[in-house]
Scaffold this motif. Structure first.
Motif, short mmCIF file in Angstrom:
data_model
loop_
_atom_site.label_atom_id
_atom_site.label_comp_id
_atom_site.label_asym_id
_atom_site.label_seq_id
_atom_site.Cartn_x
_atom_site.Cartn_y
_atom_site.Cartn_z
N ILE A 43 0.84 -1.20 0.00
CA ILE A 43 0.00 0.00 0.00
C ILE A 43 0.87 1.26 0.00
CG2 ILE A 43 -1.65 1.35 1.35
CD1 ILE A 43 -2.88 -1.30 2.27
N ILE A 44 1.92 1.24 0.81
CA ILE A 44 2.83 2.41 0.85
C ILE A 44 3.49 2.61 -0.52
CG2 ILE A 44 4.95 3.35 1.85
CD1 ILE A 44 4.13 1.97 4.47
N LEU A 45 3.83 1.49 -1.20
CA LEU A 45 4.41 1.59 -2.54
C LEU A 45 3.43 2.26 -3.50
CD1 LEU A 45 6.76 0.99 -4.44
CD2 LEU A 45 5.79 -1.29 -4.82
N GLY A 46 2.16 1.85 -3.40
CA GLY A 46 1.13 2.49 -4.23
C GLY A 46 1.01 3.97 -3.91
N VAL A 47 1.06 4.31 -2.62
CA VAL A 47 1.01 5.72 -2.21
C VAL A 47 2.20 6.49 -2.79
CG1 VAL A 47 1.17 7.28 -0.23
CG2 VAL A 47 -0.31 5.27 -0.11
N ALA A 48 3.38 5.84 -2.78
CA ALA A 48 4.58 6.48 -3.33
C ALA A 48 4.42 6.78 -4.82
CB ALA A 48 5.80 5.59 -3.08
N PHE A 49 3.90 5.81 -5.57
CA PHE A 49 3.68 6.02 -7.00
C PHE A 49 2.67 7.15 -7.24
CE2 PHE A 49 5.52 1.76 -7.94
CZ PHE A 49 6.34 2.14 -8.98
N ILE A 50 1.57 7.12 -6.48
CA ILE A 50 0.55 8.17 -6.64
C ILE A 50 1.13 9.53 -6.26
CG2 ILE A 50 -1.60 9.08 -5.69
CD1 ILE A 50 -2.12 6.88 -7.63
N GLY A 51 1.84 9.58 -5.12
CA GLY A 51 2.44 10.83 -4.65
C GLY A 51 3.42 11.39 -5.65
N MET A 52 4.29 10.51 -6.19
CA MET A 52 5.28 10.99 -7.15
C MET A 52 4.60 11.45 -8.43
SD MET A 52 8.45 11.66 -7.33
CE MET A 52 9.23 10.69 -6.03
N GLY A 53 3.55 10.73 -8.83
CA GLY A 53 2.80 11.14 -10.02
C GLY A 53 2.16 12.51 -9.85
N ILE A 54 1.64 12.77 -8.66
CA ILE A 54 1.01 14.07 -8.37
C ILE A 54 2.05 15.19 -8.45
CG2 ILE A 54 -0.03 15.47 -6.54
CD1 ILE A 54 -1.50 12.90 -5.63
N VAL A 55 3.22 14.96 -7.84
CA VAL A 55 4.25 16.01 -7.83
C VAL A 55 4.80 16.23 -9.24
CG1 VAL A 55 6.46 16.73 -6.86
CG2 VAL A 55 4.85 15.47 -5.44
N ILE A 56 5.03 15.14 -9.98
CA ILE A 56 5.52 15.28 -11.35
C ILE A 56 4.49 16.01 -12.21
CG2 ILE A 56 6.12 14.01 -13.46
CD1 ILE A 56 7.35 11.85 -11.63
N GLY A 57 3.22 15.62 -12.07
CA GLY A 57 2.17 16.28 -12.82
C GLY A 57 2.05 17.76 -12.47
N PHE A 58 2.19 18.06 -11.18
CA PHE A 58 2.16 19.45 -10.71
C PHE A 58 3.28 20.26 -11.35
CE2 PHE A 58 4.14 22.35 -7.58
CZ PHE A 58 3.13 23.30 -7.48
N MET A 59 4.48 19.64 -11.40
CA MET A 59 5.62 20.35 -11.96
C MET A 59 5.46 20.56 -13.47
SD MET A 59 9.61 19.52 -11.33
CE MET A 59 10.80 20.83 -11.46
N LEU A 60 4.99 19.52 -14.16
CA LEU A 60 4.79 19.63 -15.60
C LEU A 60 3.73 20.68 -15.93
CD1 LEU A 60 4.90 15.89 -16.72
CD2 LEU A 60 6.66 17.62 -17.06
N ASP A 61 2.66 20.71 -15.13
CA ASP A 61 1.59 21.69 -15.35
C ASP A 61 2.11 23.12 -15.16
OD1 ASP A 61 -0.20 19.69 -15.88
OD2 ASP A 61 -1.09 19.67 -13.88
#
Length: 454
Positions: A43-61
């Motif tokens: 579950i923590i691994l899934g949270v890490a993927f989601i969290g990193m995706g959010i930050v990467i998406g935020f930066m790209l936006d």
């Protein structure tokens, strides 16, 4: 056949944030982890993927509009649309035989593990679309389905061998034992080898300059938040933003560079217990055997060097797009060149200055290969109807992953003698890279022994 296709598509539709953690929970249970511990890690691994995706998406936006504004200021008109990786993935999955690549990747990995030719168990199966795209490009150039699967299988073998030999460097960067990156973008490091070697022979460039070194030299100006603020602010100025927008972009970049290492710690929290369980399992079942877990590139996204290099390369990439003769692609969706920064991070060991210089030297390769593949990709898009392209325009990906590998193997599939020669040169570079990274691994292992003895 339709049932099999539907089954594999159903699995892949979970996405990396769900599929990979589920797979890791199963692997953890097989390695005799307690169910609650395996579940928690997954579950923590899934949270890490989601969290990193959010930050990467935020930066790209935040960065992409600034890059677009910078392009508009130049008034440049180029006729190839940059569709980014999402358009290429859509195109790849539109291939009727795409679903066969999933079992092929598992089969290749299983055979190499049984034969003890790799130590990596690649659980980054969601990124099988990269192999599909390679196959689709081969078919678009040569028309041969057989050659398409052969080249894709070669890519699978290469990515596993690179995952093996890069493991210690990746462990040193992430601090997570027993994991590696099995993403095919690492293939570009082979092309970077001669340039990195030449740079290492230049005085001063042979010294290691990473984020920590900058902190020692520059103090607060090299802190993540301050460095992000400065870089974001400069990009806003170049884009012609108003004062308000400049400061907002500066704070957004500061936030991203501050959050990346924080989210990256979740990968360590999730993967360390799994890595220990798998290591103990291998010691019990197979004497003198190691098993590395191959994951997607976000495990390396906590590296400050990677993101500083990516952001600083944005204006340089746009300048190249404007001045390079023969380039017809306007970087947009792929403006953040992850597929250059991550391999550069590994081959330089996180040497920020050398990473930037490698970016300056090799960025034209991405633009030229993207231009070269544009007609093939556009024809495939029109034939499949997967991606809509207006009349008179072409589509490609400005930062196409491992462009050299795809280009030379596509040329070879046509029977092009120059392509065959380039493949031979590439294989020689691959062997040289493999030997270099093995020596680096031995050096790291000796240092670990000395530290444990002390």
């Amino acid at each position: 056949m339709d049932v099999i296709q539907s089954f594999f598509q159903y699995i892949l539709d979970f996405g990396a944030a769900v599929f990979v953690p589920l797979l890791m929970i199963i692997v953890g249970i097989i390695a005799r982890m307690k169910f609650r511990e395996a579940l928690s890690s997954g579950i923590i691994l899934g949270v890490a993927f989601i969290g990193m995706g959010i930050v990467i998406g935020f930066m790209l936006d935040a960065l992409t509009p600034a890059a677009q504004s910078l392009v508009e200021k130049t008034g440049i008109q180029l006729n190839i649309i940059d569709g980014g990786w999402t358009s290429m993935a859509t195109l790849a999955w539109a291939w009727p035989l795409a679903f066969l690549m999933f079992p092929l990747q598992m089969l290749v990995n299983a055979i190499l593990l049984v034969l003890n030719k790799t130590k990596t168990l690649n659980v980054d199966l969601w990124n099988v679309w990269g192999k599909i795209l390679t196959a689709v490009l081969i078919i678009g150039v040569s028309g041969s389905i057989v050659l398409a699967f052969i080249v894709a299988a070669i890519q699978m073998v290469v990515e596993l061998l690179l995952a093996d030999v890069n493991q210690k460097q990746i462990e040193k960067i992430t601090g997570i034992p027993g994991i590696t990156c099995s993403h095919s973008m690492m293939i570009f490091a082979v092309f970077l080898l001669p340039f990195n070697w030449l740079l290492s022979k230049i005085p001063f460039l042979d010294k290691h300059v990473d984020a920590d070194t900058l902190k020692d030299k520059l103090g607060i100006f090299a802190e993540n938040h301050v460095m992000g603020f400065i870089i974001g602010g400069l990009l806003g100025i170049f884009a012609g933003y108003s004062l308000q927008d400049i400061l907002m972009l500066a704070v957004q970049a500061a936030a991203a560079l501050t959050l990346f290492p924080m989210v990256a710690k979740l990968f360590m929290q999730a993967l360390s217990p799994l890595s220990e369980a798998i290591s103990d399992f291998m010691k019990r079942k197979f004497e003198n055997r190691e098993l590395f877990i191959g994951l997607d590139w976000p495990i390396l996204a906590g590296s400050n060097e990677a993101w500083v290099a990516m952001i600083l390369m944005v204006p340089i990439t746009l300048i190249y797009a404007i001045i390079l003769p023969g380039n017809n692609i306007l970087p947009f969706a792929g403006i953040i060149n992850i597929s250059l920064a991550v391999p550069a991070l590994i081959i330089t060991g996180g040497n920020l200055l050398r990473m930037l210089l490698l970016g300056v030297i090799t960025t034209p390769v991405f633009l030229y290969v993207a231009t070269g593949f544009a007609s093939t990709i556009t024809k495939l898009a029109n034939d499949t109807g997967a991606v809509t392209v207006q009349d008179g325009q072409l589509i490609s990906w400005s930062t196409l992953e491992y462009p050299v590998f795809r280009y030379i193997f596509a040329s070879t599939s046509e029977g092009n003698i120059i392509g065959i020669i380039m493949v031979a040169v590439w294989l020689a570079l691959f062997v040289a890279y493999y030997k270099m990274m093995k020596k680096r691994t031995e050096k790291f292992e000796k240092e670990e022994e000395q530290n444990s003895a002390a």
